[in-house]
Design an enzyme around this catalytic site. Structure first.
Site, short mmCIF file in Angstrom:
data_model
loop_
_atom_site.label_atom_id
_atom_site.label_comp_id
_atom_site.label_asym_id
_atom_site.label_seq_id
_atom_site.Cartn_x
_atom_site.Cartn_y
_atom_site.Cartn_z
N GLN A 228 0.84 -1.20 0.00
CA GLN A 228 0.00 0.00 0.00
C GLN A 228 0.87 1.24 0.00
OE1 GLN A 228 -2.92 0.42 3.03
NE2 GLN A 228 -4.49 -0.56 1.79
N LYS A 309 22.63 -8.14 -8.71
CA LYS A 309 23.68 -7.31 -9.32
C LYS A 309 24.64 -8.11 -10.20
CE LYS A 309 24.89 -3.42 -6.65
NZ LYS A 309 25.58 -2.82 -5.51
N ASP A 346 28.55 2.56 -8.86
CA ASP A 346 29.07 2.61 -7.49
C ASP A 346 30.47 3.22 -7.48
OD1 ASP A 346 26.83 1.62 -6.28
OD2 ASP A 346 27.49 -0.47 -6.29
N GLY A 372 31.71 -6.53 -2.99
CA GLY A 372 31.25 -5.78 -4.16
C GLY A 372 31.50 -4.28 -4.04
N ALA A 373 31.18 -3.72 -2.87
CA ALA A 373 31.34 -2.28 -2.69
C ALA A 373 32.82 -1.91 -2.76
CB ALA A 373 30.73 -1.87 -1.35
N MET A 431 26.69 -0.75 10.30
CA MET A 431 25.33 -0.48 9.84
C MET A 431 24.32 -0.63 10.96
SD MET A 431 24.92 -2.45 6.31
CE MET A 431 25.81 -1.96 4.86
N TYR A 454 25.71 4.42 5.57
CA TYR A 454 25.09 5.72 5.78
C TYR A 454 23.88 5.68 6.70
CZ TYR A 454 22.22 3.98 1.99
OH TYR A 454 21.43 3.20 1.20
P1 ATR Z 1 28.94 -5.61 -0.38
O1 ATR Z 1 28.26 -5.87 -1.67
O2 ATR Z 1 28.16 -4.79 0.58
O3 ATR Z 1 30.35 -5.17 -0.54
P2 ATR Z 1 29.94 -8.21 0.26
O4 ATR Z 1 30.38 -8.38 -1.13
O5 ATR Z 1 29.33 -9.36 0.97
O6 ATR Z 1 28.92 -7.01 0.38
O7 ATR Z 1 31.20 -7.71 1.13
C1 ATR Z 1 31.11 -7.37 2.49
C2 ATR Z 1 32.47 -6.92 2.98
O8 ATR Z 1 32.33 -6.56 4.35
C3 ATR Z 1 33.51 -8.02 2.92
O9 ATR Z 1 34.76 -7.43 2.67
C4 ATR Z 1 33.44 -8.58 4.33
O10 ATR Z 1 34.62 -9.20 4.75
P3 ATR Z 1 34.89 -10.77 4.51
O11 ATR Z 1 35.41 -10.89 3.11
O12 ATR Z 1 35.85 -11.14 5.54
O13 ATR Z 1 33.53 -11.44 4.68
C5 ATR Z 1 33.22 -7.34 5.12
N1 ATR Z 1 32.64 -7.62 6.42
C6 ATR Z 1 31.38 -8.00 6.69
N2 ATR Z 1 31.21 -8.16 8.01
C7 ATR Z 1 32.39 -7.87 8.60
C8 ATR Z 1 32.86 -7.83 9.95
N3 ATR Z 1 32.05 -8.13 10.98
N4 ATR Z 1 34.13 -7.49 10.15
C9 ATR Z 1 34.95 -7.18 9.13
N5 ATR Z 1 34.57 -7.21 7.84
C10 ATR Z 1 33.31 -7.53 7.57
#
Ligand code: ATR
Length: 563
Positions: A228, A309, A346, A372-373, A431, A454
């Site tokens: 909605q 993506k 990006d 990815g980011a 986050m 953000y």
């Molecule tokens: P995105 O598309 O948001 O980049 P992703 O490809 O899953 O998502 O990548 C997430 C990144 O955040 C990775 O570099 C991940 O580290 P790992 O390769 O060790 O998984 C990192 N990340 C996620 N949680 C984390 C944490 N608690 N501490 C440190 N790095 C983290």
């Protein structure tokens, strides 16, 4: 058979009903009419849901007063029976009596379900139509099927509007509804939309396909079903009063996508630049469903978010160099020949905010993360001549990225002896108010610190950076810049960045308020991080909306000491 002409159609049509009707409910007549009173300032088309009242007839005196007091407001009286999805428990004869009296109380339109109408005599329907315009309605709470057959049954009965409301279980159901409206709205006055979260696009685009008007929720807090949209959103975000057959359609597609900020920011940009376009959210449960919808609606531009993506690339006719290097596409444009072209904006989202502050040539930049980011950041910065360093919790992906992008690999212990022009957090750490930071305060030695996270706007990482005297760049800048680049690709116009930023901040604030009140689990913000998406999809989103913990089914990788 086509219905006989009716004097009320002739009276109503020239008035051109507003495109959005707001349903008003209430536990008693006073509450219902009070709500209507509060709504009339912004809404000139209301539906009184008399079936929500235990004794609908008792409301009619107040409704009569309301109608007399607000002659510029069009009102529908509806008293839907339980068997047809409403709350009225009385007989069809009583329903007819209530609607007839509601018409006498000044409601210019009355809504009667097909299932009730077939139990009445034609003369009874004709008599009702001498008092008000009749909307003959049919609701399908399970799917979107047999629309033509249903309409055929409906037009055998005399009415002024034929309303068919179905449930979308796929995006394609919206296509079915819109094609149906396009085909039949020349011969009959139709109202058509799909309910459900997947049906949101039909609420916005139905009027473009020929629906006489559509229905909306009173307010954000009174949304009763997923999908909605509030009347305010329909009018100000989607500019529904201006949507016409020439309006170009843009969308963000992903799963989940319900709380994406992108519609707010992109529609703000389209409005600001007076582009005849509308931007909607597509909850695509499969890529196949999404692609079918893109071709059939047709959709001119798409923001692609998780989980598509990477997977969408195989379905595109061509991609830019960023997309192929990064291995992910966040922007699709549909050319005039119907071909789909993919881009990744990006990288622009990272590079542009930095370029506004420093020269990137030879700048020493540390990127935290290797997902990815991070890939988008590393390739974008390398292309601008920066000296890029990578640090990731897990060594494997970092090594791979460093090798392919010719960047340098770091271990966390190396940070003690190094300082940078910029440190960028491209991980999901921080986050959703988790109060986590990818680095400790004493590890931050940089002129600028840029957080791609953000939400919250000021993360713990940024707070620590400030305390260390660094200049901070909040993640919303990346979000706005990548969106601005999308806007440019689609329209060829310069994006109105400050209007987009204002819209993004407003939308973040609204989302934070709703998250606080428990209305939504979290903000799903589109193109950047996929961890929050995974957390929400896995149901961990409520407790820890942004899922900093690793998704359960992914085995823990070996750590290099970086968190
Ligand atoms: P995105 O598309 O948001 O980049 P992703 O490809 O899953 O998502 O990548 C997430 C990144 O955040 C990775 O570099 C991940 O580290 P790992 O390769 O060790 O998984 C990192 N990340 C996620 N949680 C984390 C944490 N608690 N501490 C440190 N790095 C983290």
């Amino acid at each position: 058979m086509t219905a006989a002409p009716n004097q009320f159609v002739a009276r109503l049509r020239p008035l051109r009903l507003p495109r959005v009707c707001v349903a008003v409910t209430g536990t008693d007549p006073a509450e219902m009419v009070e709500k209507a009173d509060a709504l009339v300032r912004d809404n000139t088309f209301l539906e009184f849901r008399l079936d929500y009242l235990s004794r609908p007839l008792l409301a009619l005196a107040r409704i009569k007063q309301f109608n007399e007091y607000h002659p510029h407001v069009s009102t529908i009286a509806t008293c839907r029976r339980v068997a047809n999805g409403g709350r009225f428990r009385g007989s069809v004869a009583t329903q007819l009596d209530i609607l007839t009296k509601a018409a006498a109380a000044g409601c210019q339109l009355v809504d009667l379900e097909l299932q009730s109408a077939v139990r009445l005599k034609r003369a009874q329907l004709e008599r009702l139509r001498t008092k008000a315009a009749l909307i003959l309605s049919y609701h399908d709470f399970r799917g979107t099927k047999k629309l033509e057959e249903t309409l055929e049954k409906m037009v055998a009965l005399p009415a002024d509007f034929y309303k068919i409301v179905t449930t979308a279980t796929t995006l394609h159901d919206n296509v079915v509804m819109m094609k149906f409206l396009e085909k039949n709205s020349d011969q009959h006055s139709l109202i058509g939309l799909c309910m459900g979260e997947q049906g949101i696009i039909s609420r916005v685009l139905g009027v473009r396909a020929g629906s006489a008007f559509t229905f909306a929720a009173v307010s954000e807090d009174e949304k009763t079903a997923p999908g909605q949209v509030t009347a305010q959103e329909l009018r100000s975000t989607y500019r529904i009063e201006q949507v016409d057959p020439a309006t170009r359609v843009y969308a963000v597609a992903g799963d989940p996508v319900a709380h994406s900020l992108s519609p707010a920011i992109m529609n703000a940009a389209l409005r600001r630049e007076t582009v005849n376009g509308v931007y909607v959210a597509l909850h695509a449960k499969t890529l196949k469903d999404l692609l079918g919808c893109v071709h059939d609606i047709p959709i001119h531009g798409l923001s692609i978010t998780m989980p598509y993506k990477e997977a969408i690339i195989a379905h595109l006719d061509n991609t830019d160099s960023h997309t192929s290097k990064i291995g992910a596409c966040n922007t699709v444009v549909r050319a005039q020949d119907g071909k789909l072209y993919g881009f990744n904006t990006d990288a622009a989202g990272v590079v542009r905010p930095l370029q506004q502050r420093i020269s990137l040539e030879q700048a020493k930049i540390l990127v935290l993360g290797a997902g990815g980011a991070a890939r988008a950041a590393v390739y974008g910065l390398k292309e601008r001549g920066a000296e890029v360093y990578i640090l990731n919790r897990t060594p494997g992906p970092a090594q791979k990225l460093a090798r392919s992008a010719r960047a340098r690999l770091l271990k966390r212990a190396d940070l003690k002896k190094l300082s940078f022009d910029v440190i960028i957090n491209a991980t999901s750490v921080g986050m959703g108010n988790t109060r986590e930071s990818p680095l400790n305060e004493n590890e931050i030695k940089a002129r600028y610190v840029f957080d791609m996270v953000y939400d919250p706007q000021e993360t713990r990482f940024l707070k620590a950076a400030k305390a260390r005297g660094a200049q901070i760049i909040p993640g919303i800048e990346m979000f706005v810049h990548q969106a601005a680049r999308q806007f440019e690709i689609w329209t060829g116009e310069t994006a109105p960045r400050s209007a987009m930023e204002t819209a993004a901040l407003d939308a973040l604030e609204t989302a934070a308020r709703l998250a606080l009140s428990g209305k939504i689990a979290a903000v799903v913000t589109g193109p950047i991080h996929k961890h929050r998406m995974q957390a929400i999809r896995q149901g961990t989103g409520k407790r820890n909306p942004f899922g900093i913990a690793r998704p359960r089914e992914i085995p823990q990788r070996q750590s290099n000491g970086f968190r």
